[in-house]
Design an enzyme around this catalytic site. Sequence first.
Site, PDB file in Angstrom:
ATOM      1  N   HIS A   1     -15.294   1.096  -4.905  1.00 57.20           N
ATOM      2  CA  HIS A   1     -14.101   0.597  -5.386  1.00 57.20           C
ATOM      3  C   HIS A   1     -13.232   0.484  -3.996  1.00 57.20           C
ATOM      4  O   HIS A   1     -13.481   1.069  -3.043  1.00 57.20           O
ATOM      5  CB  HIS A   1     -13.317   1.395  -6.080  1.00 57.20           C
ATOM      6  CG  HIS A   1     -12.316   0.722  -7.061  1.00 57.20           C
ATOM      7  ND1 HIS A   1     -12.306   0.207  -8.286  1.00 57.20           N
ATOM      8  CD2 HIS A   1     -10.983   0.340  -6.613  1.00 57.20           C
ATOM      9  CE1 HIS A   1     -11.338  -0.153  -8.751  1.00 57.20           C
ATOM     10  NE2 HIS A   1     -10.423  -0.129  -7.980  1.00 57.20           N
TER      11      HIS A   1
ATOM     12  N   ASP B   1      -4.179   3.190 -17.115  1.00 58.02           N
ATOM     13  CA  ASP B   1      -4.291   2.520 -15.674  1.00 58.02           C
ATOM     14  C   ASP B   1      -4.191   1.042 -15.769  1.00 58.02           C
ATOM     15  O   ASP B   1      -3.593   0.299 -15.138  1.00 58.02           O
ATOM     16  CB  ASP B   1      -5.569   2.849 -14.927  1.00 58.02           C
ATOM     17  CG  ASP B   1      -5.750   2.253 -13.586  1.00 58.02           C
ATOM     18  OD1 ASP B   1      -4.458   2.357 -12.805  1.00 58.02           O
ATOM     19  OD2 ASP B   1      -6.525   1.415 -13.344  1.00 58.02           O
TER      20      ASP B   1
ATOM     21  N   ARG C   1       2.667  -2.147 -11.925  1.00 62.75           N
ATOM     22  CA  ARG C   1       2.947  -2.133 -10.584  1.00 62.75           C
ATOM     23  C   ARG C   1       2.580  -3.377  -9.852  1.00 62.75           C
ATOM     24  O   ARG C   1       3.559  -3.612  -8.924  1.00 62.75           O
ATOM     25  CB  ARG C   1       2.006  -0.878 -10.043  1.00 62.75           C
ATOM     26  CG  ARG C   1       2.170   0.481 -10.551  1.00 62.75           C
ATOM     27  CD  ARG C   1       1.334   1.456 -10.332  1.00 62.75           C
ATOM     28  NE  ARG C   1       0.812   1.360  -8.751  1.00 62.75           N
ATOM     29  CZ  ARG C   1      -0.551   1.400  -8.392  1.00 62.75           C
ATOM     30  NH1 ARG C   1      -1.437   1.547  -9.241  1.00 62.75           N
ATOM     31  NH2 ARG C   1      -0.761   1.379  -7.118  1.00 62.75           N
TER      32      ARG C   1
ATOM     33  N   SER D   1      -4.994   5.834  -9.561  1.00 61.63           N
ATOM     34  CA  SER D   1      -5.358   4.389  -9.998  1.00 61.63           C
ATOM     35  C   SER D   1      -6.601   4.701  -9.991  1.00 61.63           C
ATOM     36  O   SER D   1      -7.740   4.080 -11.139  1.00 61.63           O
ATOM     37  CB  SER D   1      -4.535   3.470  -9.762  1.00 61.63           C
ATOM     38  OG  SER D   1      -5.199   2.233  -9.884  1.00 61.63           O
TER      39      SER D   1
ATOM     40  N   LYS E   1     -10.051   5.624 -12.905  1.00 57.97           N
ATOM     41  CA  LYS E   1     -11.134   4.519 -13.735  1.00 57.97           C
ATOM     42  C   LYS E   1     -12.566   5.170 -13.263  1.00 57.97           C
ATOM     43  O   LYS E   1     -13.359   5.070 -13.901  1.00 57.97           O
ATOM     44  CB  LYS E   1     -10.871   3.363 -12.781  1.00 57.97           C
ATOM     45  CG  LYS E   1      -9.842   2.392 -13.235  1.00 57.97           C
ATOM     46  CD  LYS E   1      -9.858   1.148 -12.639  1.00 57.97           C
ATOM     47  CE  LYS E   1      -9.265   1.218 -11.107  1.00 57.97           C
ATOM     48  NZ  LYS E   1      -8.007   0.749 -11.059  1.00 57.97           N
TER      49      LYS E   1
END
Length: 433
Positions: free
Chosen positions: A82, A161, A168, A183, A187
């Site tokens: 990520h 999220d 956001r 966040s 995940k």
Amino acid sequence: MRMYDLIMKKRNGGALSREEIYFMVEGYTKGEIPDYQMSAMMMAVYFVGMNAQETLHLTMAMAHSGEMLDLSAIDGIKVDKHSTGGVGDKTSLALTPMVAACGVKIAKMSGRGLGHTGGTIDKLESFAGFSTAISTEDFIKNVNEIGISIMGQTRELAPADKLLYALRDVTATVDNMSLIASSIMSKKLAAGADAIVDVKTGSGAFMKKEKDAFALAEEMVQLGKNAGRNTAAVVSDMDQPLGYAVGNALEVREAIETLKGKGPKDFTELCLTLGSYMLLMGGKARTEDEGREMLKRAISSGEALSKLAQFVKAQGGSEKMVYEPALLPKAKRQEPVLAEEEGYVEKIVCDEVGICSLMLGGGRETKESVIDLSVGIVLEKKVGDKVNAGDVLAWLHANDSEKLKAAKERLLSAYTIGKNKKDGGKVIIGVVK
Ligand code: URA
């Protein structure tokens, strides 16, 4: 408990308890707390911050807001990757097939564009028919059979999220360390794999300063380890766009070129570094160097590109577009941005480039916005390059004249041309394990 009181407590500098954070996350996920109250809370968190305990509770509350995936039906180690978000950051598109082609299974959960940064799901949707809204069963089946699958958050997986991310995105509350850490890690924890996080720093990143990027990296690695997951972070440069292409389909093209061994140097280097750590994590390489060699072989043999094609096809996308990228969405107009003076590119304000792509229609202005996958920017000149007056600095790919005009002016002012030949900087800044 009342959401109003929690907003006031945070606004006034207080720390929220575990119970308060769970109340807020559960209430918002169920639709009992409205967007306007959660927006106010996000803004209060943005200004006041959260301590390590609050961040941990927020992460766990979001991870448990839906189902926690059980990946035990997948043999061996599965790895997720990520990024904290960047401009031209198409890394997952090239990296995940490279790593999967070397035998490490990729079970990845991705997001959409956020603020001025792009998102993997939007980019992947450039392949006609592609969907990340797949069932958990198909996700596991694809990882087992092809070695790679990418899914988006669903109502089942980290739904808190999914909701907060979209909120956001349009309320200028992305760039807060606790909100980013929770966040991303919620995940990763819900999706069940070991993870590597690419933490970006520089003018195109949410963490502009290296010191903050390293603090975010430490925080996420700690959150992962506390939950029993092997987690590492690479801190990498985002002071200018990664590679040359910015914009959904344009980035897909560049990722495909990279899988053919013809990618930009900085982008290829980032993929090789992240990939070698993923191969180490997955037990397929003994050293970083061995990992890099394996990845280079996966590119030169064509296996990495064919892994991308298999993955795209398995998720309903057009495999043909992988082999014929000219079929990907294409904007009607390509317009150059010309240099007004001679010199060297000293700086490109990177988040401005992301905003230009957004202005052309490549990102969301509101939660309901539909994005244009074909638009964006292809840079011709990056930091350190020599330019003459009249040279093309970048090409704008657009479908709308008004948007094109506004983006053109803004992109030109993102460039600083001067007398000094500056170094573009190194891509990899550090590693946190
Ligand atoms: N990526 C995420 O998933 N969340 C953030 O907050 C930032 C980047």
